[in-house]
Design a protein around this motif. Structure first.
Motif, PDB file in Angstrom:
ATOM      1  N   ARG A  49       0.830  -1.203   0.000  1.00  0.00           N
ATOM      2  CA  ARG A  49       0.000   0.000   0.000  1.00  0.00           C
ATOM      3  C   ARG A  49       0.866   1.255   0.000  1.00  0.00           C
ATOM      4  NH1 ARG A  49      -4.708  -1.822   4.230  1.00  0.00           N
ATOM      5  NH2 ARG A  49      -5.785  -3.205   2.781  1.00  0.00           N
ATOM      6  N   ASN A  52       2.274   1.718  -3.419  1.00  0.00           N
ATOM      7  CA  ASN A  52       1.257   2.281  -4.319  1.00  0.00           C
ATOM      8  C   ASN A  52       1.118   3.783  -4.127  1.00  0.00           C
ATOM      9  OD1 ASN A  52       0.589  -0.025  -5.691  1.00  0.00           O
ATOM     10  ND2 ASN A  52      -1.069  -0.590  -4.304  1.00  0.00           N
ATOM     11  N   ARG A  56       1.839   6.524  -7.031  1.00  0.00           N
ATOM     12  CA  ARG A  56       0.804   7.473  -7.444  1.00  0.00           C
ATOM     13  C   ARG A  56       1.311   8.908  -7.342  1.00  0.00           C
ATOM     14  NH1 ARG A  56      -3.583   4.425  -4.373  1.00  0.00           N
ATOM     15  NH2 ARG A  56      -4.264   2.947  -5.920  1.00  0.00           N
ATOM     16  N   PRO A  90      -8.237   0.119  -4.758  1.00  0.00           N
ATOM     17  CA  PRO A  90      -7.782   1.479  -5.060  1.00  0.00           C
ATOM     18  C   PRO A  90      -8.828   2.336  -5.773  1.00  0.00           C
ATOM     19  CG  PRO A  90      -6.864  -0.052  -6.636  1.00  0.00           C
ATOM     20  CD  PRO A  90      -7.621  -0.875  -5.618  1.00  0.00           C
TER      21      PRO A  90
END
Length: 141
Positions: A49, A52, A56, A90
């Motif tokens: 997580r 990610n 991003r 997500p």
């Protein structure tokens, strides 16, 4: 009366205690492995997580999901209770439901991409019919 058998054998209590000890030790070992596996899974999820989030930020926008990605996430959503979708996936739960609706609609269209009616005649067959009609005017066309 001695704890040992008459034939100079072994002590039954020691064998039973040894067996119980090994059984309890094995159960605790199994429990430790199971607990450690859950802990390692949770740590792995936290690491992924975080990764990610970093990706991003570097990407500077929302990721674009391909058709296979949408299908994969919509399929995985069946394995997670709907209340947890917002924290697991997500995308929003409404997006997952929309993807699922599109997948179901796409599967049950019953058209198979075909046009209705009789399929067209091939050019070779048409040319053969025209040639036969020219060569045999008495047969009619």
């Amino acid at each position: 009366v001695s704890l040992r058998d008459q034939g100079g054998g072994w002590d039954h209590r020691e064998v039973v205690l040894s067996l119980v000890y090994r059984l309890v030790r094995g159960l605790f070992g199994l429990l430790t492995v199971l607990v450690r596996a859950d802990l390692s899974k949770e740590v792995e999820l936290l690491v992924l997580r975080h990764e990610n989030q970093v990706l991003r930020r570097q990407l500077g926008g929302r990721p674009r999901w391909g058709h296979a990605d949408r299908r994969w996430l919509a399929g995985l959503s069946r394995l997670v209770h709907r209340r947890r979708w917002a924290e697991v996936f997500p995308v929003t739960p409404a997006t997952i439901l929309r993807w699922h609706r599109h997948l179901v609609a796409r599967k049950w269209t019953f058209t198979d991409g075909r046009r209705p009616g009789r399929p067209g005649t091939r050019r070779l067959v048409k040319a053969l019919i025209v040639r036969m009609a020219r060569e045999n005017p008495g047969l009619g066309a």
